[in-house]
Design a protein around this motif. Structure first.
Motif, PDB file in Angstrom:
ATOM      1  N   PHE A   1       0.866  -1.172   0.000  1.00 51.81           N
ATOM      2  CA  PHE A   1       0.000   0.000   0.000  1.00 51.81           C
ATOM      3  C   PHE A   1       0.902   1.220   0.000  1.00 51.81           C
ATOM      4  O   PHE A   1       1.670   1.435   0.945  1.00 51.81           O
ATOM      5  N   ALA A   2       0.869   2.021  -1.050  1.00 50.77           N
ATOM      6  CA  ALA A   2       1.661   3.251  -1.100  1.00 50.77           C
ATOM      7  C   ALA A   2       1.147   4.232  -0.055  1.00 50.77           C
ATOM      8  O   ALA A   2       0.021   4.114   0.437  1.00 50.77           O
ATOM      9  N   GLU A   3       1.994   5.206   0.275  1.00 45.63           N
ATOM     10  CA  GLU A   3       1.673   6.161   1.347  1.00 45.63           C
ATOM     11  C   GLU A   3       0.343   6.871   1.107  1.00 45.63           C
ATOM     12  O   GLU A   3      -0.413   7.139   2.042  1.00 45.63           O
ATOM     13  N   LYS A   4       0.041   7.179  -0.167  1.00 42.49           N
ATOM     14  CA  LYS A   4      -1.218   7.843  -0.502  1.00 42.49           C
ATOM     15  C   LYS A   4      -2.050   6.977  -1.438  1.00 42.49           C
ATOM     16  O   LYS A   4      -2.887   7.484  -2.178  1.00 42.49           O
ATOM     17  N   GLY A   5      -1.823   5.667  -1.377  1.00 44.87           N
ATOM     18  CA  GLY A   5      -2.514   4.766  -2.287  1.00 44.87           C
ATOM     19  C   GLY A   5      -3.933   4.451  -1.850  1.00 44.87           C
ATOM     20  O   GLY A   5      -4.270   4.514  -0.665  1.00 44.87           O
ATOM     21  N   MET A   6      -4.751   4.086  -2.832  1.00 44.92           N
ATOM     22  CA  MET A   6      -6.128   3.680  -2.562  1.00 44.92           C
ATOM     23  C   MET A   6      -6.263   2.149  -2.592  1.00 44.92           C
ATOM     24  O   MET A   6      -7.148   1.582  -1.952  1.00 44.92           O
ATOM     25  N   MET A   7      -5.367   1.521  -3.340  1.00 45.28           N
ATOM     26  CA  MET A   7      -5.353   0.063  -3.443  1.00 45.28           C
ATOM     27  C   MET A   7      -3.901  -0.403  -3.421  1.00 45.28           C
ATOM     28  O   MET A   7      -3.005   0.296  -3.893  1.00 45.28           O
ATOM     29  N   PRO A   8      -3.631  -1.603  -2.892  1.00 46.10           N
ATOM     30  CA  PRO A   8      -2.244  -2.089  -2.891  1.00 46.10           C
ATOM     31  C   PRO A   8      -1.795  -2.523  -4.282  1.00 46.10           C
ATOM     32  O   PRO A   8      -2.568  -3.075  -5.054  1.00 46.10           O
ATOM     33  N   GLY A   9      -0.526  -2.260  -4.586  1.00 47.51           N
ATOM     34  CA  GLY A   9       0.081  -2.799  -5.788  1.00 47.51           C
ATOM     35  C   GLY A   9       0.688  -4.160  -5.479  1.00 47.51           C
ATOM     36  O   GLY A   9       0.867  -4.529  -4.316  1.00 47.51           O
ATOM     37  N   MET A  10       1.031  -4.896  -6.534  1.00 53.90           N
ATOM     38  CA  MET A  10       1.541  -6.248  -6.324  1.00 53.90           C
ATOM     39  C   MET A  10       2.548  -6.608  -7.402  1.00 53.90           C
ATOM     40  O   MET A  10       2.369  -6.280  -8.578  1.00 53.90           O
ATOM     41  N   VAL A  11       3.633  -7.273  -7.005  1.00 52.04           N
ATOM     42  CA  VAL A  11       4.559  -7.895  -7.926  1.00 52.04           C
ATOM     43  C   VAL A  11       4.757  -9.338  -7.466  1.00 52.04           C
ATOM     44  O   VAL A  11       4.780  -9.614  -6.260  1.00 52.04           O
ATOM     45  N   SER A  12       4.858 -10.278  -8.405  1.00 51.29           N
ATOM     46  CA  SER A  12       4.922 -11.686  -8.033  1.00 51.29           C
ATOM     47  C   SER A  12       6.045 -12.393  -8.781  1.00 51.29           C
ATOM     48  O   SER A  12       6.466 -11.987  -9.865  1.00 51.29           O
ATOM     49  N   PHE A  13       6.520 -13.472  -8.162  1.00 52.78           N
ATOM     50  CA  PHE A  13       7.549 -14.332  -8.741  1.00 52.78           C
ATOM     51  C   PHE A  13       7.008 -15.762  -8.731  1.00 52.78           C
ATOM     52  O   PHE A  13       6.730 -16.320  -7.662  1.00 52.78           O
ATOM     53  N   HIS A  14       6.857 -16.342  -9.924  1.00 53.45           N
ATOM     54  CA  HIS A  14       6.268 -17.667 -10.069  1.00 53.45           C
ATOM     55  C   HIS A  14       7.326 -18.668 -10.525  1.00 53.45           C
ATOM     56  O   HIS A  14       8.409 -18.305 -10.964  1.00 53.45           O
ATOM     57  N   ARG A  15       6.974 -19.954 -10.411  1.00 58.11           N
ATOM     58  CA  ARG A  15       7.853 -21.053 -10.840  1.00 58.11           C
ATOM     59  C   ARG A  15       9.266 -20.856 -10.274  1.00 58.11           C
ATOM     60  O   ARG A  15      10.260 -21.008 -10.970  1.00 58.11           O
ATOM     61  N   LEU A  16       9.308 -20.539  -9.010  1.00 54.85           N
ATOM     62  CA  LEU A  16      10.563 -20.199  -8.348  1.00 54.85           C
ATOM     63  C   LEU A  16      11.285 -21.464  -7.885  1.00 54.85           C
ATOM     64  O   LEU A  16      10.712 -22.296  -7.187  1.00 54.85           O
ATOM     65  N   ASN A  17      12.533 -21.594  -8.322  1.00 61.90           N
ATOM     66  CA  ASN A  17      13.399 -22.692  -7.892  1.00 61.90           C
ATOM     67  C   ASN A  17      14.697 -22.105  -7.348  1.00 61.90           C
ATOM     68  O   ASN A  17      15.244 -21.159  -7.932  1.00 61.90           O
ATOM     69  N   MET A  18      15.179 -22.645  -6.246  1.00 60.61           N
ATOM     70  CA  MET A  18      16.404 -22.145  -5.629  1.00 60.61           C
ATOM     71  C   MET A  18      17.248 -23.300  -5.148  1.00 60.61           C
ATOM     72  O   MET A  18      16.726 -24.318  -4.679  1.00 60.61           O
ATOM     73  N   ASP A  19      18.567 -23.149  -5.285  1.00 65.51           N
ATOM     74  CA  ASP A  19      19.512 -24.150  -4.804  1.00 65.51           C
ATOM     75  C   ASP A  19      20.620 -23.469  -4.011  1.00 65.51           C
ATOM     76  O   ASP A  19      21.141 -22.426  -4.433  1.00 65.51           O
ATOM     77  N   MET A  20      20.968 -24.081  -2.881  1.00 63.73           N
ATOM     78  CA  MET A  20      22.074 -23.607  -2.060  1.00 63.73           C
ATOM     79  C   MET A  20      22.814 -24.827  -1.524  1.00 63.73           C
ATOM     80  O   MET A  20      22.198 -25.724  -0.953  1.00 63.73           O
ATOM     81  N   ALA A  21      24.121 -24.885  -1.751  1.00 67.63           N
ATOM     82  CA  ALA A  21      24.893 -26.048  -1.300  1.00 67.63           C
ATOM     83  C   ALA A  21      26.332 -25.629  -1.012  1.00 67.63           C
ATOM     84  O   ALA A  21      26.951 -24.957  -1.841  1.00 67.63           O
ATOM     85  N   PRO A  22      26.828 -26.020   0.149  1.00 71.40           N
ATOM     86  CA  PRO A  22      26.115 -26.634   1.278  1.00 71.40           C
ATOM     87  C   PRO A  22      25.281 -25.578   2.008  1.00 71.40           C
ATOM     88  O   PRO A  22      25.315 -24.398   1.650  1.00 71.40           O
ATOM     89  N   PHE A  23      24.546 -26.011   3.020  1.00 66.05           N
ATOM     90  CA  PHE A  23      23.695 -25.090   3.772  1.00 66.05           C
ATOM     91  C   PHE A  23      23.943 -25.309   5.260  1.00 66.05           C
ATOM     92  O   PHE A  23      23.756 -26.406   5.773  1.00 66.05           O
ATOM     93  N   TYR A  24      24.371 -24.244   5.931  1.00 66.33           N
ATOM     94  CA  TYR A  24      24.671 -24.319   7.365  1.00 66.33           C
ATOM     95  C   TYR A  24      23.891 -23.243   8.122  1.00 66.33           C
ATOM     96  O   TYR A  24      23.718 -22.120   7.631  1.00 66.33           O
ATOM     97  N   LEU A  25      23.451 -23.599   9.319  1.00 67.67           N
ATOM     98  CA  LEU A  25      22.902 -22.647  10.283  1.00 67.67           C
ATOM     99  C   LEU A  25      23.714 -22.755  11.561  1.00 67.67           C
ATOM    100  O   LEU A  25      24.129 -23.846  11.948  1.00 67.67           O
ATOM    101  N   ARG A  26      23.911 -21.610  12.229  1.00 66.83           N
ATOM    102  CA  ARG A  26      24.655 -21.615  13.474  1.00 66.83           C
ATOM    103  C   ARG A  26      24.000 -20.684  14.492  1.00 66.83           C
ATOM    104  O   ARG A  26      23.364 -19.697  14.142  1.00 66.83           O
ATOM    105  N   THR A  27      24.165 -21.058  15.759  1.00 61.54           N
ATOM    106  CA  THR A  27      23.779 -20.155  16.829  1.00 61.54           C
ATOM    107  C   THR A  27      24.851 -19.077  16.971  1.00 61.54           C
ATOM    108  O   THR A  27      25.956 -19.191  16.413  1.00 61.54           O
ATOM    109  N   LYS A  28      24.533 -18.058  17.722  1.00 66.35           N
ATOM    110  CA  LYS A  28      25.443 -16.918  17.852  1.00 66.35           C
ATOM    111  C   LYS A  28      26.785 -17.322  18.451  1.00 66.35           C
ATOM    112  O   LYS A  28      27.832 -16.738  18.133  1.00 66.35           O
ATOM    113  N   SER A  29      26.802 -18.327  19.310  1.00 71.40           N
ATOM    114  CA  SER A  29      28.025 -18.723  20.003  1.00 71.40           C
ATOM    115  C   SER A  29      28.929 -19.620  19.155  1.00 71.40           C
ATOM    116  O   SER A  29      30.067 -19.895  19.538  1.00 71.40           O
TER     117      SER A  29
END
Length: 224
Positions: A142-170
């Motif tokens: 919704f723009a600051e002075k908008g009357m209706m929300p605008g929209m942009v979309s991404f379809h058929r989305l494929n993503m690859d990440m290798a390797p994948f790690y998560l860590r705690t802060k410590s």
């Protein structure tokens, strides 16, 4: 360790009680964990959530067909609270983000870089690969002075990440750089490919390459 279990429909609230997560089923068998029919949404709805908060933010609604964690090591989790597995695949995610710019903007807010989120995930995880298949992401604004929300979309989305790690802060992050590849179609029409290298160093720099096969501006007129 040979074990299996099944859980039917159940729901949980996020720690701040702003969102609810519904899961259709959870199955663990032959070291494979599968969650199906996941629904993540604001407890009070999109506008109810945004009215609760003092500043602009994205309200998130998501549905996911399935999340598959393959060749999971349950002993690693039980002994060290660490997730180790071969592959994490997210199938058919449909994510809607909604921002209302008619609300006040928080000038002190800092949006963390992806590297920071991976380094401060709250859990430890070692995966050979992360894959997203056949996703869709829509961003409403919704723009600051908008009357209706605008929209942009991404379809058929494929993503690859290798390797994948998560860590705690410590915990120290095990990589100095991480590659990600993504393909999607803007408004289900214009194909875009993104390749990025994320560096785990001061200020979290990134090298990003984007390729597009044409772009139809008419498709996103209501957003711009």
């Amino acid at each position: 360790m040979d074990s299996r279990f099944h859980l039917g429909k159940y729901s949980i609230l996020t720690p701040d009680s702003l969102y609810q997560v519904d899961i259709g089923s959870v199955d663990f068998m032959d070291r494979n964990l599968v969650l199906k029919d996941i629904y993540y949404r604001p407890v009070d709805g999109i506008y109810g959530l945004l009215r609760k908060l003092p500043y602009q933010t994205e309200a998130v609604t998501a549905r996911i067909d399935a999340v598959r964690l393959m060749e999971l090591d349950p002993l690693s989790y039980l002994e060290s609270n660490s997730i180790k597995a071969m592959d994490l695949t997210v199938e058919g995610p449909e994510i809607d983000l909604f921002r209302d710019k008619r609300h006040p903007f928080d000038s002190a807010a800092i949006r963390p870089m992806p590297q920071h989120l991976l380094e401060n995930a709250g859990i430890n995880a070692d995966l050979i690969s992360l894959r997203v298949r056949d996703g869709r992401v829509r961003y409403f604004e919704f723009a600051e002075k908008g009357m209706m929300p605008g929209m942009v979309s991404f379809h058929r989305l494929n993503m690859d990440m290798a390797p994948f790690y998560l860590r705690t802060k410590s915990q120290e992050y095990p990589l100095d750089q991480l590659r990600i590849g993504l393909e999607a179609y803007i408004m289900d029409t214009s194909k875009v490919n993104l390749d990025a290298v994320m560096y785990f160093e001061e200020k979290y720099p990134m090298d990003v390459s984007v390729r597009m096969e044409g772009f139809y501006f008419g498709e996103v007129n209501d957003f711009f």
